[in-house]
Design a protein around this motif. Structure first.
Motif, PDB file in Angstrom:
ATOM      1  N   ILE A  14      63.433 -53.918 -23.492  1.00 39.08           N
ATOM      2  CA  ILE A  14      64.416 -52.959 -22.966  1.00 39.08           C
ATOM      3  C   ILE A  14      65.767 -53.184 -23.641  1.00 39.08           C
ATOM      4  O   ILE A  14      66.451 -52.229 -24.036  1.00 39.08           O
ATOM      5  CB  ILE A  14      64.526 -53.095 -21.425  1.00 39.08           C
ATOM      6  CG1 ILE A  14      63.234 -52.581 -20.789  1.00 39.08           C
ATOM      7  CG2 ILE A  14      65.725 -52.328 -20.893  1.00 39.08           C
ATOM      8  CD1 ILE A  14      63.082 -52.922 -19.321  1.00 39.08           C
ATOM      9  N   VAL A  17      65.717 -51.695 -27.054  1.00 43.40           N
ATOM     10  CA  VAL A  17      65.802 -50.222 -26.997  1.00 43.40           C
ATOM     11  C   VAL A  17      67.239 -49.798 -26.700  1.00 43.40           C
ATOM     12  O   VAL A  17      67.755 -48.841 -27.304  1.00 43.40           O
ATOM     13  CB  VAL A  17      64.824 -49.660 -25.927  1.00 43.40           C
ATOM     14  CG1 VAL A  17      65.082 -48.181 -25.688  1.00 43.40           C
ATOM     15  CG2 VAL A  17      63.384 -49.866 -26.369  1.00 43.40           C
ATOM     16  N   PHE A  21      69.644 -47.554 -28.860  1.00 44.31           N
ATOM     17  CA  PHE A  21      70.292 -46.352 -28.331  1.00 44.31           C
ATOM     18  C   PHE A  21      71.773 -46.314 -28.727  1.00 44.31           C
ATOM     19  O   PHE A  21      72.268 -45.320 -29.259  1.00 44.31           O
ATOM     20  CB  PHE A  21      70.156 -46.332 -26.804  1.00 44.31           C
ATOM     21  CG  PHE A  21      70.824 -45.162 -26.142  1.00 44.31           C
ATOM     22  CD1 PHE A  21      70.162 -43.954 -26.006  1.00 44.31           C
ATOM     23  CD2 PHE A  21      72.124 -45.265 -25.656  1.00 44.31           C
ATOM     24  CE1 PHE A  21      70.779 -42.866 -25.407  1.00 44.31           C
ATOM     25  CE2 PHE A  21      72.751 -44.187 -25.057  1.00 44.31           C
ATOM     26  CZ  PHE A  21      72.084 -42.985 -24.926  1.00 44.31           C
ATOM     27  N   PHE A  22      72.478 -47.419 -28.479  1.00 44.69           N
ATOM     28  CA  PHE A  22      73.914 -47.435 -28.775  1.00 44.69           C
ATOM     29  C   PHE A  22      74.200 -47.571 -30.271  1.00 44.69           C
ATOM     30  O   PHE A  22      75.238 -47.137 -30.740  1.00 44.69           O
ATOM     31  CB  PHE A  22      74.608 -48.545 -27.974  1.00 44.69           C
ATOM     32  CG  PHE A  22      74.709 -48.218 -26.515  1.00 44.69           C
ATOM     33  CD1 PHE A  22      75.561 -47.202 -26.083  1.00 44.69           C
ATOM     34  CD2 PHE A  22      73.949 -48.879 -25.581  1.00 44.69           C
ATOM     35  CE1 PHE A  22      75.650 -46.867 -24.733  1.00 44.69           C
ATOM     36  CE2 PHE A  22      74.024 -48.560 -24.237  1.00 44.69           C
ATOM     37  CZ  PHE A  22      74.873 -47.548 -23.799  1.00 44.69           C
ATOM     38  N   GLY A  23      73.267 -48.164 -31.007  1.00 41.83           N
ATOM     39  CA  GLY A  23      73.490 -48.339 -32.438  1.00 41.83           C
ATOM     40  C   GLY A  23      72.932 -47.217 -33.278  1.00 41.83           C
ATOM     41  O   GLY A  23      73.045 -47.248 -34.520  1.00 41.83           O
ATOM     42  N   ALA A  24      72.341 -46.214 -32.623  1.00 36.84           N
ATOM     43  CA  ALA A  24      71.660 -45.151 -33.376  1.00 36.84           C
ATOM     44  C   ALA A  24      72.604 -44.452 -34.350  1.00 36.84           C
ATOM     45  O   ALA A  24      72.213 -44.126 -35.476  1.00 36.84           O
ATOM     46  CB  ALA A  24      71.049 -44.143 -32.408  1.00 36.84           C
ATOM     47  N   GLY A  25      73.850 -44.234 -33.911  1.00 35.33           N
ATOM     48  CA  GLY A  25      74.817 -43.537 -34.766  1.00 35.33           C
ATOM     49  C   GLY A  25      74.993 -44.235 -36.104  1.00 35.33           C
ATOM     50  O   GLY A  25      75.066 -43.582 -37.162  1.00 35.33           O
ATOM     51  N   THR A  28      71.185 -44.765 -38.179  1.00 30.21           N
ATOM     52  CA  THR A  28      70.545 -43.616 -38.845  1.00 30.21           C
ATOM     53  C   THR A  28      71.148 -43.342 -40.222  1.00 30.21           C
ATOM     54  O   THR A  28      70.583 -42.566 -40.993  1.00 30.21           O
ATOM     55  CB  THR A  28      70.658 -42.337 -37.990  1.00 30.21           C
ATOM     56  OG1 THR A  28      72.015 -42.177 -37.592  1.00 30.21           O
ATOM     57  CG2 THR A  28      69.754 -42.377 -36.777  1.00 30.21           C
ATOM     58  N   ARG A  34      67.226 -47.207 -40.257  1.00 32.93           N
ATOM     59  CA  ARG A  34      66.174 -46.333 -39.707  1.00 32.93           C
ATOM     60  C   ARG A  34      64.894 -47.129 -39.467  1.00 32.93           C
ATOM     61  O   ARG A  34      64.173 -46.878 -38.498  1.00 32.93           O
ATOM     62  CB  ARG A  34      65.937 -45.146 -40.649  1.00 32.93           C
ATOM     63  CG  ARG A  34      67.085 -44.123 -40.608  1.00 32.93           C
ATOM     64  CD  ARG A  34      66.706 -42.823 -41.264  1.00 32.93           C
ATOM     65  NE  ARG A  34      66.714 -42.908 -42.719  1.00 32.93           N
ATOM     66  CZ  ARG A  34      67.769 -42.651 -43.492  1.00 32.93           C
ATOM     67  NH1 ARG A  34      68.922 -42.288 -42.934  1.00 32.93           N
ATOM     68  NH2 ARG A  34      67.691 -42.747 -44.800  1.00 32.93           N
ATOM     69  N   LEU A  37      65.391 -48.980 -36.318  1.00 29.89           N
ATOM     70  CA  LEU A  37      65.162 -48.084 -35.177  1.00 29.89           C
ATOM     71  C   LEU A  37      63.673 -47.844 -34.932  1.00 29.89           C
ATOM     72  O   LEU A  37      63.229 -47.762 -33.786  1.00 29.89           O
ATOM     73  CB  LEU A  37      65.856 -46.733 -35.428  1.00 29.89           C
ATOM     74  CG  LEU A  37      67.352 -46.710 -35.153  1.00 29.89           C
ATOM     75  CD1 LEU A  37      67.952 -45.375 -35.606  1.00 29.89           C
ATOM     76  CD2 LEU A  37      67.626 -46.901 -33.663  1.00 29.89           C
ATOM     77  N   VAL A  41      62.489 -48.665 -31.293  1.00 27.72           N
ATOM     78  CA  VAL A  41      62.165 -47.561 -30.374  1.00 27.72           C
ATOM     79  C   VAL A  41      60.670 -47.248 -30.354  1.00 27.72           C
ATOM     80  O   VAL A  41      60.173 -46.672 -29.393  1.00 27.72           O
ATOM     81  CB  VAL A  41      62.983 -46.292 -30.751  1.00 27.72           C
ATOM     82  CG1 VAL A  41      62.694 -45.142 -29.806  1.00 27.72           C
ATOM     83  CG2 VAL A  41      64.470 -46.611 -30.731  1.00 27.72           C
TER      84      VAL A  41
END
Lengths: 201, 70
Positions: A14, A17, A21-25, A28, A34, A37, A41
């Motif tokens: 968790i 994940v 979520f917070f590091g997605a910006g 990516t 990627r 991620l 995820v």
């Protein structure tokens, strides 16, 4: 509660994940990000879910799990009935089956889909426990099949050479005569109700 | 209008939310382990994780298509 390592693994999953979520910006924007991620995820959660599900299915075959519903507790107590002829007591007390999975060992079918059928029946039990309510008298969904006994006893010397079995062997293998026609008491509830129990000191 | 990377980030976050929810359901079942919670974990937790993985892969696929790589 499941073992602590499983809880910790799920907590870590968790956390990963959430980090994704917070590091997605940021993640990516780069190829490596990627891939991170993808692991955070997809790969790790899938791995954890598969492990958790597998462990859960294994746990759902244990005696403790079966007896966690109060409806089954008399049957659980019958494992200790002071009756050497009662099948459940004889198998449990003489360690003829693994005590950790004693219900499952005798009540699941051993054919290709035996486990699946047992788990689907387990769902019916849970439905009865939580929703529809248990029947007044607990009973098997179908007559107890000889194949479940023969899975272990099949070619065992003690079974094959027992004098009462010899004239019946063909009928027992064919299923035309039930093992329970002679071994009538599976769970000795009378002894349970009388509190006549046996336990090794 | 959001550019491609922002859209990709939003889709990845949606996938992470769904996956995280699935893991939370499984964690809840693992902490309070009963026949009912086991079924909840199997019937909801695991499918949510699978759905999150599907959403992530769909986001990647849309991103690849948008870049004209396929």
């Amino acid at each position: 509660m499941l073992p602590t390592p499983i809880i910790i693994a799920l907590l870590v999953g968790i956390a990963v994940v959430v980090l994704g979520f917070f590091g997605a910006g940021t993640l990516t924007a780069h190829t490596v990000g990627r891939l991170v991620l993808l692991v955070a995820v997809v790969a790790l959660p899938l791995l954890l879910s598969a492990g958790n599900l597998s462990y859960g299915i294994h746990q759902s075959s244990t005696t403790r799990f079966c007896l966690s519903c109060h409806e089954m507790q008399r049957h659980g107590k019958s494992l200790f009935a002071d009756d050497k002829q009662a099948l459940a007591a004889a198998h449990y007390q003489n360690r003829l089956v693994d005590r950790e999975t004693v219900c499952y060992a005798c009540h699941k079918d051993y054919a290709l889909f035996g486990d699946v059928t047992a788990k689907l029946n387990g769902l019916r039990h849970v439905w009865a426990h939580y929703v529809s309510g248990p029947p007044a008298k607990l009973a098997l969904y179908r007559p107890y099949p000889n194949s479940n006994c023969l899975h272990c006893h099949d070619d065992s010397r003690r079974f094959v050479e027992a004098a009462p079995h010899r004239p019946l062997l063909a009928a027992l293998y064919a299923g035309s005569t039930s093992c329970l026609s002679c071994h009538r008491v599976a769970h000795d509830m009378a002894k349970v109700d009388a509190d006549q129990l046996w336990q090794a000191r | 209008m959001r550019d491609g990377r922002e859209a990709m980030t939003a889709r990845v976050r949606r996938a992470a939310r769904v996956t995280g929810l699935g893991l939370l359901v499984q964690l809840g079942a693992a902490v309070h382990w009963t026949p009912a919670t086991f079924i909840a974990a199997a019937a909801f937790g695991t499918p949510l994780v699978l759905a999150g993985a599907g959403l992530f892969l769909a986001a990647v696929w849309r991103n690849i298509k948008a870049k004209g790589a396929v």
